[in-house]
Design an enzyme around this catalytic site. Structure first.
Site, PDB file in Angstrom:
ATOM      1  N   LEU A 135      11.802  -2.960 -10.976  1.00 31.73           N
ATOM      2  CA  LEU A 135      11.372  -3.815 -11.894  1.00 31.73           C
ATOM      3  C   LEU A 135      10.263  -3.582 -12.764  1.00 31.73           C
ATOM      4  CD1 LEU A 135      11.547  -6.915 -12.739  1.00 31.73           C
ATOM      5  CD2 LEU A 135      10.132  -7.569 -10.841  1.00 31.73           C
ATOM      6  N   PRO A 138       5.924   0.276 -17.511  1.00 33.25           N
ATOM      7  CA  PRO A 138       4.952   0.937 -17.993  1.00 33.25           C
ATOM      8  C   PRO A 138       4.046  -0.440 -18.479  1.00 33.25           C
ATOM      9  CG  PRO A 138       6.312   2.367 -18.614  1.00 33.25           C
ATOM     10  CD  PRO A 138       7.077   1.255 -18.030  1.00 33.25           C
ATOM     11  N   SER A 142       2.702  -7.621 -13.637  1.00 34.69           N
ATOM     12  CA  SER A 142       2.592  -9.005 -13.118  1.00 34.69           C
ATOM     13  C   SER A 142       3.530  -9.796 -14.045  1.00 34.69           C
ATOM     14  CB  SER A 142       1.259  -9.308 -13.339  1.00 34.69           C
ATOM     15  OG  SER A 142       0.505  -8.659 -12.398  1.00 34.69           O
ATOM     16  N   ARG A 278     -17.370   6.401  21.886  1.00 29.05           N
ATOM     17  CA  ARG A 278     -19.096   7.034  21.067  1.00 29.05           C
ATOM     18  C   ARG A 278     -19.932   6.220  21.732  1.00 29.05           C
ATOM     19  NH1 ARG A 278     -20.979  10.987  18.074  1.00 29.05           N
ATOM     20  NH2 ARG A 278     -22.425  10.174  16.255  1.00 29.05           N
ATOM     21  N   GLY A 350     -19.594   8.781  10.198  1.00 23.89           N
ATOM     22  CA  GLY A 350     -19.209   9.977   9.387  1.00 23.89           C
ATOM     23  C   GLY A 350     -17.942  10.501   9.621  1.00 23.89           C
ATOM     24  N   GLU A 373       4.480  -5.637  -5.084  1.00 23.86           N
ATOM     25  CA  GLU A 373       5.131  -6.942  -5.011  1.00 23.86           C
ATOM     26  C   GLU A 373       4.269  -8.270  -5.268  1.00 23.86           C
ATOM     27  OE1 GLU A 373       7.975  -7.532  -1.929  1.00 23.86           O
ATOM     28  OE2 GLU A 373       7.977  -5.354  -1.553  1.00 23.86           O
ATOM     29  N   GLY A 374       3.424  -8.114  -6.393  1.00 18.82           N
ATOM     30  CA  GLY A 374       2.660  -9.145  -6.854  1.00 18.82           C
ATOM     31  C   GLY A 374       1.039  -8.836  -6.226  1.00 18.82           C
ATOM     32  N   SER A 376      -2.773  -9.671  -5.550  1.00 16.13           N
ATOM     33  CA  SER A 376      -3.472 -10.545  -4.976  1.00 16.13           C
ATOM     34  C   SER A 376      -3.834 -11.777  -6.158  1.00 16.13           C
ATOM     35  CB  SER A 376      -4.847 -10.354  -4.340  1.00 16.13           C
ATOM     36  OG  SER A 376      -4.792  -9.417  -3.290  1.00 16.13           O
TER      37      SER A 376
END
Length: 389
Positions: A135, A138, A142, A278, A350, A373-374, A376
Site C-alpha cells: 500500500l 514514496p 498516512s 545485579r 551501561g 500500519e498507521g 500513532s
C-alpha cells in the site's frame, strides 16, 4: 438489598482452555527455538525461514483462515495470542507472521472471489508461499488515498505502473496484495486492489532496506513497470480498494498491538531478571525503590495493553465494530513497548546500551510499532473520528 447479576462473557479475563493451549504451544516454540535465533536474524537481516517453517508445521501461518482453505480455522484472539508470543521472542518473526495472517489473507477472505480464495489462500495458510501487502508509496504513507501507482484496464487484464515502499516480507514473498488508482482525481474512490505474483514481467523487488529494527522482516521497495494482472485478480469491486485497505488495516492493527505487547513483556522479563541479579551497595538493584517504580510501571503498562488488545480481538470475533478499539490498542501498546524498552535499558545501565544484552534490540524493534500500519498520530485521528461521530 442484594442482587445476583450474570457476568457477561466478555468480562472473563482468562483465556479459554483452547486459547491457553495455543499460548502454551507457541510459548514453548518461542522460548526453545525462536528466541535463540533472534540475535542472529537481527545481525544478518536474513529472512527467518527456519522460524516460518516451524510455524507452518504447527498451522500458524493461517491461524484465522477457515479449514476449507487450508487454515487452522481459529479466531482473532488466538491470532493475537500467537503474535504476542512470537514477538516476545523475535519481533521480526512476529511481524512476518502478522502480515501473513492478516494483511495478506484478510483481503482475500473478506473481499476476494471464491476463485481467488481457492487459488491463493491454501498457499498462504500452509506457509508454502509468503504474502505481502503493498500500500505505502514514496509519497503516500498516512494519506493512503493519494496513491501514484496507476492501474488501467486493457482487455482481459489490468496494467500496473508505479512504486511501493517499505513492503514487509518482500525478500521472501511470492503473493502480493497491491493497491493502485485508476484515476487520481477520484481520490479514494479511484483505488483498486489486486493480487500480484512474484515473477510477473515488469514486477521487480528492490534492495532490502537497512532498517533500525525488525531487521529480518524482508522490507523492500517494489516497482511496477507495465505489469499485466489478470482481470480476475481484482480484489473486491472496481474502485473499492480503499475500503479493502482500511478494513484490512483495522484487523492488522490488532496484530501490531499484539506485537507491541510481546516486546513490552520481553522488556519487563529482561528487566526483572537483570535487576534481581545485579548488585549494587551489597544488594540487588531490584530492592531499590526507584527501580521498583520502573518495574511496576512496566508491569501495569503490559497488563493494560494486553487487555486492550484482547478486547479489540474479541469484539472482532463477535462481529462488533472494533475500529476504534483496534486503534486504541495499537496506540497504547506501542507507547508501552517503547517506554518499557527504554526503562529496561535504564535498569541495565551501561550493559543495556550494548549488544551483550537484548534490551537494545527491543528498543529498536519497539519503535516501528508506532509507525507502521498507521502512525500513532493517525491512530489518534481515527479514534477522534469515532469519538466525534
Amino acid at each position: 438489598m442484594t442482587a445476583t447479576m450474570d457476568v457477561p462473557a466478555m468480562m472473563s479475563f482468562d483465556l479459554s482452555e483452547d486459547h491457553q493451549m495455543v499460548k502454551d504451544m507457541v510459548k514453548k516454540l518461542a522460548d526453545e527455538e525462536i528466541a535463540p535465533r533472534a540475535a542472529h536474524y537481527d545481525e544478518t537481516r536474513e529472512f527467518p525461514w527456519e522460524n516460518c517453517k516451524k510455524l507452518a508445521e504447527l498451522g500458524l501461518m493461517g491461524v484465522t483462515v477457515p479449514e476449507e482453505y487450508g487454515g487452522a480455522g481459529m479466531d482473532t484472539l488466538a491470532y493475537v495470542t500467537v503474535i504476542e508470543e512470537l514477538s516476545r521472542a523475535c519481533a521480526s518473526t512476529g511481524v512476518v507472521a502478522a502480515v501473513q495472517n492478516s494483511l495478506a489473507t484478510f483481503p482475500l477472505l473478506k473481499f476476494g472471489t471464491e476463485e481467488l480464495k481457492k487459488k491463493y489462500l491454501p498457499q498462504l495458510a500452509s506457509g508454502e508461499k509468503i504474502g505481502a501487502y503493498a500500500l505505502t508509496e514514496p509519497n503516500a504513507g498516512s494519506d493512503a488515498a493519494s496513491l501514484k501507482t496507476t492501474c488501467r484496464l486493457e482487455g482481459d487484464h489490468w496494467v500496473l505502473d508505479g512504486q511501493k515502499n517499505w513492503i514487509t516480507n518482500s525478500t521472501a514473498a511470492e503473493i502480493y496484495i497491491v493497491y493502485a488508482t485508476k484515476d487520481a482525481s477520484l481520490g479514494h474512490k479511484g483505488v483498486c486492489c489486486f493480487v500480484v505474483e512474484k515473477g510477473w514481467e515488469g514486477f521487480t523487488i528492490g534492495k532490502h532496506e537497512e532498517t533500525m529494527g525488525v531487521r529480518a522482516s524482508g522490507t523492500c521497495p517494489l516497482t511496477f513497470d507495465g505489469v499485466k494482472v489478470p482481470k480476475e485478480n481484482l480484489v473486491g469491486e472496481e474502485g473499492e480498494g480503499f475500503k479493502v485497505a482500511m478494513a484490512t488495516l483495522d484487523c492488522g492493527r490488532i496484530g501490531i498491538a499484539a506485537q507491541a505487547v510481546g516486546i513490552a513483556q520481553r522488556a519487563l522479563d529482561e528487566a526483572l531478571n537483570y535487576s534481581n541479579q545485579r548488585e549494587q551497595f551489597k544488594r540487588p538493584i531490584s530492592r531499590f525503590q526507584l527501580v521498583q517504580e520502573m518495574l511496576v510501571n512496566m508491569a501495569v503498562g503490559v497488563e493494560s495493553a494486553r487487555l486492550m488488545m484482547q478486547r479489540a480481538a474479541v469484539m472482532r470475533d463477535r462481529g462488533r465494530k472494533f475500529g476504534k478499539e483496534a486503534s486504541m490498542a495499537k496506540l497504547y501498546a506501542s507507547q508501552v513497548a517503547v517506554q518499557n524498552a527504554l526503562d529496561a535499558i535504564q535498569i541495565h545501565g551501561g550493559y543495556g546500551y550494548s549488544k551483550e544484552y537484548p534490551v537494545e534490540r527491543l528498543l529498536r524493534d519497539a519503535k516501528i510499532t508506532q509507525i507502521y500500519e498507521g502512525t500513532s498520530e493517525v491512530q489518534k485521528l481515527v479514534i477522534a473520528k469515532h469519538l466525534l461521530a
